[in-house]
Design an enzyme around this catalytic site. Sequence first.
Site, PDB file in Angstrom:
ATOM      1  N   ASP A  31       0.888  -1.224   0.104  1.00 56.97           N
ATOM      2  CA  ASP A  31      -0.185   0.315   0.025  1.00 56.97           C
ATOM      3  C   ASP A  31       1.030   1.170   0.054  1.00 56.97           C
ATOM      4  OD1 ASP A  31      -3.143   0.669   0.081  1.00 56.97           O
ATOM      5  OD2 ASP A  31      -2.352   2.243   1.424  1.00 56.97           O
ATOM      6  N   GLY A  87     -10.682  -5.501  -8.595  1.00 56.30           N
ATOM      7  CA  GLY A  87     -11.529  -5.289  -7.375  1.00 56.30           C
ATOM      8  C   GLY A  87     -11.478  -3.120  -7.818  1.00 56.30           C
ATOM      9  N   THR A  89     -12.806  -0.137  -9.444  1.00 54.09           N
ATOM     10  CA  THR A  89     -13.813   0.576 -10.298  1.00 54.09           C
ATOM     11  C   THR A  89     -13.467   1.629 -10.649  1.00 54.09           C
ATOM     12  OG1 THR A  89     -15.335   1.089  -8.707  1.00 54.09           O
ATOM     13  CG2 THR A  89     -15.420  -1.441  -9.420  1.00 54.09           C
ATOM     14  N   HIS A 147     -23.618   4.841  -2.490  1.00 55.13           N
ATOM     15  CA  HIS A 147     -22.483   4.207  -1.145  1.00 55.13           C
ATOM     16  C   HIS A 147     -21.879   5.230  -0.104  1.00 55.13           C
ATOM     17  CE1 HIS A 147     -22.055   1.132  -4.704  1.00 55.13           C
ATOM     18  NE2 HIS A 147     -21.409   0.871  -4.124  1.00 55.13           N
ATOM     19  N   HIS A 148     -21.094   4.643   0.776  1.00 55.84           N
ATOM     20  CA  HIS A 148     -20.562   5.648   1.715  1.00 55.84           C
ATOM     21  C   HIS A 148     -18.938   6.079   1.110  1.00 55.84           C
ATOM     22  CE1 HIS A 148     -16.984   3.350   0.286  1.00 55.84           C
ATOM     23  NE2 HIS A 148     -17.602   2.197   0.135  1.00 55.84           N
ATOM     24  N   LYS A 151     -16.018   6.621  -1.062  1.00 54.64           N
ATOM     25  CA  LYS A 151     -15.877   5.592  -2.867  1.00 54.64           C
ATOM     26  C   LYS A 151     -15.110   6.636  -3.627  1.00 54.64           C
ATOM     27  CE  LYS A 151     -18.754   3.211  -5.798  1.00 54.64           C
ATOM     28  NZ  LYS A 151     -16.844   2.375  -5.976  1.00 54.64           N
ATOM     29  N   GLY A 157     -19.615   0.783 -10.489  1.00 53.27           N
ATOM     30  CA  GLY A 157     -19.782  -0.083 -11.569  1.00 53.27           C
ATOM     31  C   GLY A 157     -21.046  -1.036 -11.593  1.00 53.27           C
ATOM     32  N   THR A 158     -20.746  -1.217 -10.049  1.00 54.51           N
ATOM     33  CA  THR A 158     -21.670  -1.735 -10.372  1.00 54.51           C
ATOM     34  C   THR A 158     -23.308  -0.976 -10.848  1.00 54.51           C
ATOM     35  OG1 THR A 158     -21.291  -3.127  -8.135  1.00 54.51           O
ATOM     36  CG2 THR A 158     -23.687  -3.100  -8.909  1.00 54.51           C
TER      37      THR A 158
END
Length: 259
Positions: A31, A87, A89, A147-148, A151, A157-158
């Site tokens: 990270d 993962g 997006t 969303h939170h 993000k 993306g969903t």
Amino acid sequence: MKIAFVGYGKMGHMMEQCAKRMGHEIAVTIDVVAEDAMVKIASGDTEALVRAVKSSGADGIIEFTHPSAVIENVKALLPLGLPIVVGTTGWNDKHAEIDAYASEVGGTLMTAGNFSIGVNMFYKIVEEASKIMADYSQYDVAVWEMHHNQKADSPSGTALEIARRVMLGETTKTEIVTDAFEERPKANQLHVSSTRCGNVPGTHKVFFDGTADTIELVHTARSREGFAEGAVKSLEKLDSAIKTGKLRKGRLYGWDDLF
């Protein structure tokens, strides 16, 4: 498998827990911010990223970072030849470019707007509902997601995949609009709107609104755990599919290719 996690935020930690529960070994966590990552690198230092993954002895990689970093990360990692699950997006417009690059260097990866099994079932429900509702012109359709507030991309993306599934059924909708309208929407425009607030893991709604009533299809995530488990399971299946020859190397794959 020995898994390298590129990105060690909240989702990275949860995916690590899921991977351990599923019997996998953590090769390395990488990270640019997290102090508890096994390896901390400078933002944009893809050479350090590649060195960290190589020296870890990883069998596969899960990348979950930021839309601003994902393309360079993926381009750096693909030549390693390890299966990669992405993962992150917010890079749908780069899929064709990355697919071509994967073919050039022989690397293999898969991505999805959402790795939750429930969400992927929701896609199929939305697509079928849109086909049914297409015969009833008095109903219009729209998509909304929440969303939170951490993000980084909007819409999710969903939500964009949901919109794509809507348009497979409701073929009069040919354009996705994610911005505010400055004039009344055209009949061919599908509005996808977003809200960012608090700690919401993810809620997606499809509205079929008519003159007499409204039909709503809703998927509500209780936590990010379904996403985390799905990402690890996807790496398992991608690795297996490559080894058995079900999928060939040098491609960008999606959820439907694996499941």
